[in-house]
Design an enzyme around this catalytic site. Structure first.
Site, PDB file in Angstrom:
ATOM      1  N   SER A  11       0.854  -1.189   0.000  1.00 14.34           N
ATOM      2  CA  SER A  11       0.000   0.000   0.000  1.00 14.34           C
ATOM      3  C   SER A  11       0.892   1.243   0.000  1.00 14.34           C
ATOM      4  O   SER A  11       1.756   1.363  -0.872  1.00 14.34           O
ATOM      5  CB  SER A  11      -0.952  -0.025   1.204  1.00 14.34           C
ATOM      6  OG  SER A  11      -1.901   1.022   1.116  1.00 14.34           O
ATOM      7  N   THR A  12       0.738   2.136   0.974  1.00 13.21           N
ATOM      8  CA  THR A  12       1.510   3.384   0.985  1.00 13.21           C
ATOM      9  C   THR A  12       3.011   3.095   0.951  1.00 13.21           C
ATOM     10  O   THR A  12       3.524   2.354   1.773  1.00 13.21           O
ATOM     11  CB  THR A  12       1.179   4.194   2.247  1.00 13.21           C
ATOM     12  OG1 THR A  12      -0.233   4.346   2.354  1.00 13.21           O
ATOM     13  CG2 THR A  12       1.829   5.563   2.189  1.00 13.21           C
ATOM     14  N   MET A  29      -0.290   1.204   5.157  1.00 15.81           N
ATOM     15  CA  MET A  29      -1.061   1.572   6.335  1.00 15.81           C
ATOM     16  C   MET A  29      -2.179   0.564   6.560  1.00 15.81           C
ATOM     17  O   MET A  29      -2.802   0.097   5.619  1.00 15.81           O
ATOM     18  CB  MET A  29      -1.662   2.972   6.138  1.00 15.81           C
ATOM     19  CG  MET A  29      -2.312   3.549   7.371  1.00 15.81           C
ATOM     20  SD  MET A  29      -1.054   4.041   8.563  1.00 15.81           S
ATOM     21  CE  MET A  29      -2.084   4.644   9.889  1.00 15.81           C
ATOM     22  N   ASP A  73      -4.671  -4.701   6.133  1.00 20.77           N
ATOM     23  CA  ASP A  73      -5.054  -5.541   4.993  1.00 20.77           C
ATOM     24  C   ASP A  73      -3.909  -6.471   4.619  1.00 20.77           C
ATOM     25  O   ASP A  73      -2.780  -6.037   4.423  1.00 20.77           O
ATOM     26  CB  ASP A  73      -5.430  -4.658   3.796  1.00 20.77           C
ATOM     27  CG  ASP A  73      -6.051  -5.463   2.660  1.00 20.77           C
ATOM     28  OD1 ASP A  73      -6.731  -6.467   2.941  1.00 20.77           O
ATOM     29  OD2 ASP A  73      -5.857  -5.076   1.490  1.00 20.77           O
ATOM     30  N   HIS A 121      -2.626  -1.109  -3.165  1.00 22.34           N
ATOM     31  CA  HIS A 121      -3.719  -0.154  -2.983  1.00 22.34           C
ATOM     32  C   HIS A 121      -3.426   1.093  -3.804  1.00 22.34           C
ATOM     33  O   HIS A 121      -2.497   1.832  -3.505  1.00 22.34           O
ATOM     34  CB  HIS A 121      -3.866   0.225  -1.511  1.00 22.34           C
ATOM     35  CG  HIS A 121      -4.234  -0.929  -0.630  1.00 22.34           C
ATOM     36  ND1 HIS A 121      -3.956  -0.950   0.714  1.00 22.34           N
ATOM     37  CD2 HIS A 121      -4.870  -2.106  -0.906  1.00 22.34           C
ATOM     38  CE1 HIS A 121      -4.393  -2.093   1.239  1.00 22.34           C
ATOM     39  NE2 HIS A 121      -4.941  -2.797   0.273  1.00 22.34           N
TER      40      HIS A 121
END
Length: 345
Positions: A160-161, A278, A281, A186
């Site tokens: 993600s991030t 973050m 997930d 993401h």
């Protein structure tokens, strides 16, 4: 709790006002200043010492990428890019994420305060991120000259991030004949096609945005499209990508947990990897992979932009080994190698 101090940089007076108003509506954020171009922004950063900068891509005097390069080289700090949704805009935004921007958000087409809610969350995440000067990270391992993956092994990677940099590093260490790989990052729908194309240009394997029904083959990496579907893998003599229109899971669509769970159902040799991001997930799905006999790796805290997803997975007992980003590609390749031809150090 001390508010997150934000500097808003945008050449449009209207947009500066909208962004500032949206951020000020959150009691955990303080807008300490605004700037119309990089020259004003440079002076404001020195004077105000913000925690986070929101940065427009297209600006006079110096474009956002050039200014971001200077920030990351001279005064590394969390930056969230605010970009248009044009094809050129997405390419530039991906370049910004490679340079070191923590995240990016699309400028809403509708000029309303409510349309900026996504930016509020990204600014708060950015304030908790770890930003390093360009060149500080150890050099990533180069792809091995001789490598053969196990033909039935499936590799699944979630991020993600900070995932743009992480995936470029990991996949950049893969040879052309890499394990059959599925990736959920993401990312908004407007960015995933451009990101897949970018990965395909700079990495040795063939990288593409996943399409429904595509067979999983060694030498290929399949990136989940953003937005409307989850990426799953369906069983068969040759497993296939499936794009399923289900509700978001853990607040995400596509979800890393959904992808990991589908890989478990294949009942094949498998490896799961969770990278910077973050939230939680992927933690539960990675645990399911490990409990089903799969091998699992996580990015370590020191090399993560945001140590959220890997931390959640590690604390759950889902991560077999944590490694710094530059060591992940060789470790992954070793786990996915043909047992009769293991040649990865």
């Amino acid at each position: 709790m001390t508010p997150v101090r934000v500097l808003v940089v945008d050449d449009s007076l209207t947009m500066r006002g909208l962004i500032s108003a949206a951020l000020r509506a959150d009691p955990e954020i303080e807008v300490v200043g605004t700037a119309a171009d990089p020259i004003e922004a440079r002076a404001a950063i020195k004077a105000l010492n913000p925690d986070v900068v929101t940065l427009d891509v297209e600006m006079p005097n110096m474009n956002g990428l050039e200014f971001l390069e200077k920030i990351m080289r001279l005064r590394p700090m969390p930056v969230v890019m605010v970009s248009t949704l044009t094809a050129a805009g997405t390419d530039v935004t991906l370049a910004a994420l490679e340079i070191g921007a923590v995240d990016a958000v699309a400028k809403p087409a509708l000029a309303s305060i409510g349309a900026f809610q996504e930016l509020i969350g990204k600014v708060k995440t950015a304030a908790r991120s770890r930003v390093r000067a360009r060149g500080d990270a150890p050099a990533a391992a180069k792809a091995p000259q001789a490598y053969r993956p196990a033909s039935d092994h499936v590799l699944a990677i979630g991020s993600s991030t900070g995932g743009v940099e992480a995936l470029l590093t990991v996949l950049g260490g893969f040879p052309a004949d890499c394990p059959a790989t599925v990736v959920t990052q993401h990312m908004p729908a407007t960015f995933t096609a451009s990101f897949a194309a970018r990965l395909d240009r700079v990495c040795a394997p063939s990288v593409s945005e996943a399409v429904d029904g595509a067979p999983l083959r060694p030498g290929h990496v399949y990136l989940a499209p953003g937005g409307a579907t989850h990426l799953e893998v369906s069983p068969g003599v040759v497993p296939r990508c499936r794009l399923t229109a289900r509700e978001p899971v853990n607040g995400h669509r596509p979800s890393v947990d959904v992808m990991f769970d589908s890989v478990v159902r294949l009942k094949r040799p498998m490896t799961g990897v969770i990278l910077t991001g973050m939230g939680r997930d992927g933690a539960r799905g990675l645990l399911a992979m490990r409990q089903a006999g799969g091998r699992t790796l996580g990015q370590d805290e020191a090399s993560c932009v945001v140590y959220g997803m890997p931390k959640a997975a590690f604390e759950l007992g889902a991560v077999e080994r944590q490694l710094p980003l530059h060591r992940l590609a060789p470790a992954i390749l070793e786990l996915c190698a043909d047992p009769a031809a293991r040649s990865v150090a």
